[in-house]
Design an enzyme around this catalytic site. Sequence first.
Site, mmCIF file in Angstrom:
data_model
loop_
_atom_site.group_PDB
_atom_site.id
_atom_site.type_symbol
_atom_site.label_atom_id
_atom_site.label_comp_id
_atom_site.label_asym_id
_atom_site.label_seq_id
_atom_site.Cartn_x
_atom_site.Cartn_y
_atom_site.Cartn_z
ATOM 1 N N LYS A 1 33.466 42.222 28.371
ATOM 2 C CA LYS A 1 34.832 42.233 28.881
ATOM 3 C C LYS A 1 35.221 40.878 29.472
ATOM 4 C CE LYS A 1 38.343 44.199 31.741
ATOM 5 N NZ LYS A 1 38.839 45.203 32.666
ATOM 6 N N LYS B 1 41.319 37.810 38.732
ATOM 7 C CA LYS B 1 40.061 38.475 39.115
ATOM 8 C C LYS B 1 39.026 38.374 37.991
ATOM 9 C CE LYS B 1 37.910 42.956 39.662
ATOM 10 N NZ LYS B 1 38.023 44.382 39.322
ATOM 11 N N LEU C 1 36.435 51.733 40.420
ATOM 12 C CA LEU C 1 36.632 51.127 41.741
ATOM 13 C C LEU C 1 37.115 49.688 41.605
ATOM 14 C CD1 LEU C 1 33.302 52.668 42.936
ATOM 15 C CD2 LEU C 1 35.562 53.342 43.801
ATOM 16 N N PRO C 2 37.743 49.162 42.685
ATOM 17 C CA PRO C 2 38.429 47.867 42.526
ATOM 18 C C PRO C 2 37.544 46.627 42.468
ATOM 19 C CG PRO C 2 38.856 48.794 44.707
ATOM 20 C CD PRO C 2 38.101 49.826 43.939
ATOM 21 N N THR D 1 35.622 47.074 36.758
ATOM 22 C CA THR D 1 35.318 45.745 36.231
ATOM 23 C C THR D 1 34.677 44.938 37.352
ATOM 24 O OG1 THR D 1 37.103 45.769 34.624
ATOM 25 C CG2 THR D 1 36.268 43.615 35.281
#
Lengths: 313, 313, 313, 313
Positions: free
Chosen positions: A181, A256, A75-76, A106
């Site tokens: 990450k 982001k 999902l975004p 993420t």
Amino acid sequence: MEWVKDVKANLNKIGFIGLGNMGRPMAENVLAKGHNLVVYDVQQEAVDSLRELGATVSQSPQDVAAQVDCIITMLPNNACVLEVYEGENGILKSGKKGSLLIDSSTVDPHVSKTVAAIAEAQGHVFVDAPVSGGVNAARLSQLTFMVGGPSEVFPAVQDLLFTMGARVVHCGPVGSGQAVKICNNMLLGISMIGTSEAMNLGIRLGIDPKVLLTIINSSSGRCWSSEVYCPVPGAMDNVPSSNDYKGGFQTKLMAKDLGLANDAATRTATPTPLGSLAYQLYSNMVNSGFADKDFSSVYQFFLRRGSMQGSNP
Amino acid sequence: MEWVKDVKANLNKIGFIGLGNMGRPMAENVLAKGHNLVVYDVQQEAVDSLRELGATVSQSPQDVAAQVDCIITMLPNNACVLEVYEGENGILKSGKKGSLLIDSSTVDPHVSKTVAAIAEAQGHVFVDAPVSGGVNAARLSQLTFMVGGPSEVFPAVQDLLFTMGARVVHCGPVGSGQAVKICNNMLLGISMIGTSEAMNLGIRLGIDPKVLLTIINSSSGRCWSSEVYCPVPGAMDNVPSSNDYKGGFQTKLMAKDLGLANDAATRTATPTPLGSLAYQLYSNMVNSGFADKDFSSVYQFFLRRGSMQGSNP
Amino acid sequence: MEWVKDVKANLNKIGFIGLGNMGRPMAENVLAKGHNLVVYDVQQEAVDSLRELGATVSQSPQDVAAQVDCIITMLPNNACVLEVYEGENGILKSGKKGSLLIDSSTVDPHVSKTVAAIAEAQGHVFVDAPVSGGVNAARLSQLTFMVGGPSEVFPAVQDLLFTMGARVVHCGPVGSGQAVKICNNMLLGISMIGTSEAMNLGIRLGIDPKVLLTIINSSSGRCWSSEVYCPVPGAMDNVPSSNDYKGGFQTKLMAKDLGLANDAATRTATPTPLGSLAYQLYSNMVNSGFADKDFSSVYQFFLRRGSMQGSNP
Amino acid sequence: MEWVKDVKANLNKIGFIGLGNMGRPMAENVLAKGHNLVVYDVQQEAVDSLRELGATVSQSPQDVAAQVDCIITMLPNNACVLEVYEGENGILKSGKKGSLLIDSSTVDPHVSKTVAAIAEAQGHVFVDAPVSGGVNAARLSQLTFMVGGPSEVFPAVQDLLFTMGARVVHCGPVGSGQAVKICNNMLLGISMIGTSEAMNLGIRLGIDPKVLLTIINSSSGRCWSSEVYCPVPGAMDNVPSSNDYKGGFQTKLMAKDLGLANDAATRTATPTPLGSLAYQLYSNMVNSGFADKDFSSVYQFFLRRGSMQGSNP
């Protein structure tokens, strides 16, 4: 954790929620490896496409959860993850117990931990598994997964994720995948900007870019960006900078990730002066027309952009 | 350039000016390789030491220049280079022509070009050849030289510099050696700070430092600092961070190089937001008691230093 | 300093070198106050215009210096000042002694001190007197002069500068005028950017800009930019932001002053993290099409510039 | 909103939760103005002290809420506000309707909005009203309150807050008080650092600090920090810098407010490069022993701190 055995037994029927640019090819690869798939997305077109390939279509995340014991979500952003898991028709409203929930979005490590705690209270195991690699890597099952969660379930998670990726790394407890990450990508953003500054400065001081690059790459200045992803057009073949900054990893996605790193640093009171300025620079680029270009276009951002001179910015 | 032949003929008698921490072992190596040496320094002790090893001692740069056709200089900053070359008793006051002048100091590329122009007007060839590698590399003849100057003299320069180094790279016209060095070191400073921020953030998010380092080093965040010079104590053996930040490349020297990069960027109107902030951070460290520690101590600079709490800073 | 009396006696014949956007109206005002004027500029048109108003035209700075005992210079940068004073046909080549030399250019304080030392060795007094206020203030004799030089000559300098300005401040020895100007303008640049960030953040958080401005201006956030020069269009009348950022103090001039501050900070090893980032931001704006807009357009630089989205930046 | 009339009627019995450094003198002033007070805090000593002055002591926020129709809260951070309002024994667990809830804590505007939404669903009105001014202002009823909430209740809120402050400003809907405060304080932090940099640079360039300050304060560089709170020791009387940076507004509190601004900027994707770097600098100061000093000690942070040189930092 006796429960792990059950999980393994059920991996032939998988739920997949989130069929966007990344999720769709990932789901296709799970299907192609012979797993049964139950899918959900708000976009009808993506859903139809998976149905044609043999997937069962479901009406809500809750509905997916009722049919399978293992779900992958892609999902975004934070809000979507919270909605899909904890929302009114969310996964955690199904009343079931004992599912394996793998979130490849993420998001903020804090969000992963929050969802994991609620999931655990219901007898589920929640694992964060964000990916590195873009749409092409997703298509070719070449993604890298950074996994945070209990080591007991890691073998099962790894088996499943290898249907979509080439590398699956266990980083620690839940939230660790996200943490690794954003740390990696913060360092990547910093060294890409640094490489662009150093190359630009050298060129303006009269140095041939290929000579400069060769020396840096055999010296202490070398980094991934200078070695395999040089931001200067023409200095290296087969990189976005030599293709008008098309393809690759978009500036808005780097912005982001740096925003997530910024949030995590503020929350933990960790000093990140360069990471913080890198976030500001990539945000500025998003505001200045670079959103969809590869993140190595920061080199171009630093050049005098003559055509805009005098125009109303 | 017929002149190059003459230069080669005269390499068995060399002038050496500047016998500090770096210059002294460099001069000793030139001597050890069988060259005759004429030396000058303001420090009597360094001069005496070279005399005992067989060098001829001279009274001024001008005096050195009168006795040899090839001079190497190794000086601490712009002002010293200008003084030794253009000052009252400077090299360029000797009245000679046709010498090969090699400056291994790290200075502003603009200073190198300025001195070169005056030297050229007198029939000399001036070459900048700053080094990478510290005192140990100097002792072991393991330095890297980055050379800026006419390609006609490069073979002769290379022959001579191999008495002190393991690698000699031609970077372009005069000033290029300095330019390449400051570009490389600016990128090094940025990625060292970035590595320290990323490692610190990961650790505060609960990630094991060795796990984090391993993943970064097989991913896009990797750089020289993360691969061979990790700033986190205990994460890697045989690096300054595991020896209380002793040895290595001192913070004050990194601050100096970043200052040169900052000057060059301002003069050429080149945007270097991260390089500029890196300079500010290393300057701040110099002001905060880190001047003599290895530059990877920026990691420590970011930690909460509890023992100072409440003391008068 | 007996010499001061002589200076006063000769103020009715003044040299003026540098008749650009600022220098021309300044020279006209000196002329209009009844002084005889000997002028020089490389631009023929500017020279002709002053001749028509009654000035004597000269062929070089040296030539001007031969005819008068007091010279005002108004030049664009360090290099021009060095050329006009120390160049082949420069002021200091006239062979005269005992002149009063007033430089109103904005340059590095180090340049002012260098020129002053040479001038003093020839028996002249050199004074730096950079101005604050733009072309309109120059036309209306409303400039502020920040003067650096010996206090003995300040009364004479003040008398003369009042023909062009409304305020003349003695800042200290030579170079002090420049130093004060760059310190003030560095703080101005920082607080203008800060005001733009704070206003933009407040607006995006839903606050009415006029309410926010009123509260800030009666609180600890207030500064010159928030009180009389608000960068948000429509929040204040009669400021550049309400006139499409036309007029006022151009972004490229702010970038120049911040560059001088940056140089001075590097040379004196003074930490200026915000000043340094402000320089980077204004440099970036110059590169992005804002060079000729008022420096308060940094507010606009921070907005999402939608029309550029997708275009080739 | 008929409800407002009821609120007014009940202002003679007030709840007060959070009796720390700020809350305790605030509560004492409410009591001193003749209101009945029901208090709660986790610190027994603070509670006892208020009891002796005539306040009724309560066992939990829920318990306070049961006894009064109007509550003021003054808490250290986001987590405490969420706990006191939404926690197990929180205000919103009382089952009552129609109370006026005023939160004077400084927290994320997003937290204020979240609590307000839940409060509103129960028929309460929640208002954020963070203060400006420190412990002394709290003692002397000289605080400034920045209020966010419906304008219908503002007169009642104002009446009550005037028992503790000299100025009550309505900023807009709920969350606006917090938003205005963090925007103002972000600009304050930026201009304090900027003032410190400019003063330090001027002094190192040889300018007398009082002369520099006088000129800046009559020029475009002036700001609150330069006009009434100069960070240079000795330049101004009766400010923390002239009292070893004791008293005033602590560095750790400025770091907290800049952290809130940083969060809000990230969430709204607002570029704040200087605000973000200011946050990093104040965080670094907190880590370097300046936490309890006045925030103008950033000037001292920029000085070379010789006594630490060579010590283990």
